[in-house]
Each structure stands twice: as structure tokens, then as C-alpha cells.
Design a protein around this motif. Structure first.
Motif, mmCIF file in Angstrom:
data_model
loop_
_atom_site.group_PDB
_atom_site.id
_atom_site.type_symbol
_atom_site.label_atom_id
_atom_site.label_comp_id
_atom_site.label_asym_id
_atom_site.label_seq_id
_atom_site.Cartn_x
_atom_site.Cartn_y
_atom_site.Cartn_z
ATOM 1 N N TYR A 1 4.066 -25.315 -19.403
ATOM 2 C CA TYR A 1 3.120 -24.249 -19.067
ATOM 3 C C TYR A 1 1.693 -24.770 -19.124
ATOM 4 O O TYR A 1 1.267 -25.330 -20.134
ATOM 5 C CB TYR A 1 3.309 -23.071 -20.041
ATOM 6 N N LEU A 2 0.973 -24.566 -18.034
ATOM 7 C CA LEU A 2 -0.418 -24.995 -17.945
ATOM 8 C C LEU A 2 -1.318 -24.031 -18.710
ATOM 9 O O LEU A 2 -0.977 -22.849 -18.873
ATOM 10 C CB LEU A 2 -0.848 -25.055 -16.480
ATOM 11 N N ASP A 3 -2.468 -24.514 -19.146
ATOM 12 C CA ASP A 3 -3.409 -23.670 -19.876
ATOM 13 C C ASP A 3 -3.778 -22.421 -19.088
ATOM 14 O O ASP A 3 -3.867 -21.329 -19.644
ATOM 15 C CB ASP A 3 -4.684 -24.453 -20.225
ATOM 16 N N ASN A 4 -3.984 -22.583 -17.766
ATOM 17 C CA ASN A 4 -4.365 -21.411 -16.965
ATOM 18 C C ASN A 4 -3.241 -20.380 -16.895
ATOM 19 O O ASN A 4 -3.492 -19.180 -16.775
ATOM 20 C CB ASN A 4 -4.840 -21.804 -15.569
ATOM 21 N N GLU A 5 -1.985 -20.814 -17.008
ATOM 22 C CA GLU A 5 -0.868 -19.873 -17.031
ATOM 23 C C GLU A 5 -0.828 -19.114 -18.358
ATOM 24 O O GLU A 5 -0.578 -17.903 -18.379
ATOM 25 C CB GLU A 5 0.460 -20.604 -16.800
ATOM 26 N N ILE A 6 -1.113 -19.804 -19.440
ATOM 27 C CA ILE A 6 -1.161 -19.159 -20.761
ATOM 28 C C ILE A 6 -2.261 -18.105 -20.767
ATOM 29 O O ILE A 6 -2.076 -16.983 -21.251
ATOM 30 C CB ILE A 6 -1.388 -20.208 -21.876
ATOM 31 N N THR A 7 -3.400 -18.442 -20.185
ATOM 32 C CA THR A 7 -4.516 -17.497 -20.097
ATOM 33 C C THR A 7 -4.161 -16.330 -19.189
ATOM 34 O O THR A 7 -4.446 -15.172 -19.521
ATOM 35 C CB THR A 7 -5.778 -18.212 -19.583
ATOM 36 N N ALA A 8 -3.513 -16.601 -18.064
ATOM 37 C CA ALA A 8 -3.181 -15.556 -17.088
ATOM 38 C C ALA A 8 -2.254 -14.488 -17.662
ATOM 39 O O ALA A 8 -2.297 -13.336 -17.251
ATOM 40 C CB ALA A 8 -2.549 -16.169 -15.844
ATOM 41 N N VAL A 9 -1.426 -14.863 -18.644
ATOM 42 C CA VAL A 9 -0.489 -13.889 -19.225
ATOM 43 C C VAL A 9 -0.982 -13.389 -20.589
ATOM 44 O O VAL A 9 -0.216 -12.880 -21.396
ATOM 45 C CB VAL A 9 0.947 -14.456 -19.323
ATOM 46 N N ASN A 10 -2.290 -13.543 -20.816
ATOM 47 C CA ASN A 10 -2.952 -13.014 -22.022
ATOM 48 C C ASN A 10 -2.357 -13.535 -23.330
ATOM 49 O O ASN A 10 -2.155 -12.780 -24.276
ATOM 50 C CB ASN A 10 -2.947 -11.480 -22.012
#
Length: 167
Positions: free
Chosen positions: A140-149
Motif C-alpha cells: 500500500y502506497l502512502d497516498n492510498e493510506i491517506t485516501a482511505v483516512n
């Protein structure tokens, strides 16, 4: 089902990929010559909380001294992406620093179990909605972790030699 249930080919591919970013520094002979390392891993202060957490007496799979290789660039390598370990559904790993670790050294970072379960489903749905990535990828990319709060749930472990965490 953990790594031990995989086909020999799948296990070899996984372990060879893992070797590209980790350096395992202990060999079986090192543990035979230094039984205090295994005794420490099986000591009450480490084993007691794990037994209580899992609700059973666990078995020791491995004692290792691992060096995580840095590429020296901003690009993250696989070990530095959020991921799910494949060794088993119920496990506890202790990470104990042999050197002081702060921000520049790249501290161990993880998501708590309850957040991890949510992230797996939420990222899969997010990827489908946005047509990005492999729906089944467990990286999981950092932006994906951010995108799902989930970014606010990230735990970063920094500390002096001897500090550590059980996950």
C-alpha cells in the motif's frame, strides 16, 4: 495459512524478493554458539505478554538480526511500503533496535491491527473506484493510506538502542 503452506516455488520467489531489501545477519550456527539469544526470545518478559495476547502458548519461528537496506533515494522499496506479512494470521513480532533510531534512520512504522483490517478493504474499493493498482496487491502506497483516512493511525517507533515494539 502461512508461508509454510505455500508451494516450494512460491516460497522461494517470496524469500528471494525479501532478500533484496533485508540482510539477515544471523545463521543457525550463530544461534547455537549464542544460546542467550534464544533464551532471551523465550524469556517470561517477552513470552508472557505474547501468550496472554494470543490466548495460547506460541511457538518460536525465528530469531534474527536484520538490516533493512536503504537505496539512498526518495523512492521506497517494498519493505518500506505498508504491507501485510504472509507468515500467518496470528503472530507477534518483536522489533528491538540495536542502534538509536530517529527520523533520519527510517523508524519502524505500522498501522494497528484494527486499522489494517479496514485499510485492506477500503484500499481495494478505492483502487477499483479509481482504476489504479492491483486490487489484490498487499502493498500500500502512502497516498492510498491517506485516501482511505488511515494516515492519522500510523504508529512510528523511534528510540534509543534497546527500544522496540511488539506487533
Amino acid at each position: 495459512a502461512g508461508i509454510e503452506s505455500w508451494t516450494p516455488e512460491k516460497r522461494a520467489k517470496f524469500l528471494s524478493r525479501k532478500q533484496s531489501f533485508y540482510r539477515h545477519l544471523l545463521k543457525d550456527e550463530d544461534l547455537r554458539r549464542n544460546p542467550d539469544l534464544v533464551d532471551f526470545a523465550l524469556s517470561e518478559p517477552l513470552l508472557g505478554p505474547v501468550t496472554q495476547y494470543l490466548g495460547m502458548v506460541p511457538y518460536l519461528t525465528r530469531v534474527d538480526l536484520v538490516y533493512s537496506v536503504s537505496r539512498g533515494t526518495e523512492e521506497k522499496i517494498e519493505s518500506q511500503l505498508f504491507h501485510l506479512d504472509h507468515e500467518g494470521l496470528k503472530q507477534v513480532k518483536y522489533f528491538i533496535y540495536v542502534y538509536d533510531v530517529g527520523g533520519p534512520e527510517g523508524p519502524f512504522t505500522f498501522l494497528p491491527a484494527d486499522t489494517s483490517f479496514r485499510v485492506v478493504n477500503d484500499v481495494r474499493a478505492w483502487r477499483k473506484q479509481h482504476g489504479t493498482g492491483d486490487d489484490e496487491s498487499r502493498r500500500y502506497l502512502d497516498n492510498e493510506i491517506t485516501a482511505v483516512n488511515a494516515a492519522q493511525d500510523i504508529v512510528t517507533v523511534q528510540g534509543p538502542t534497546g527500544a522496540g515494539v511488539a506487533v
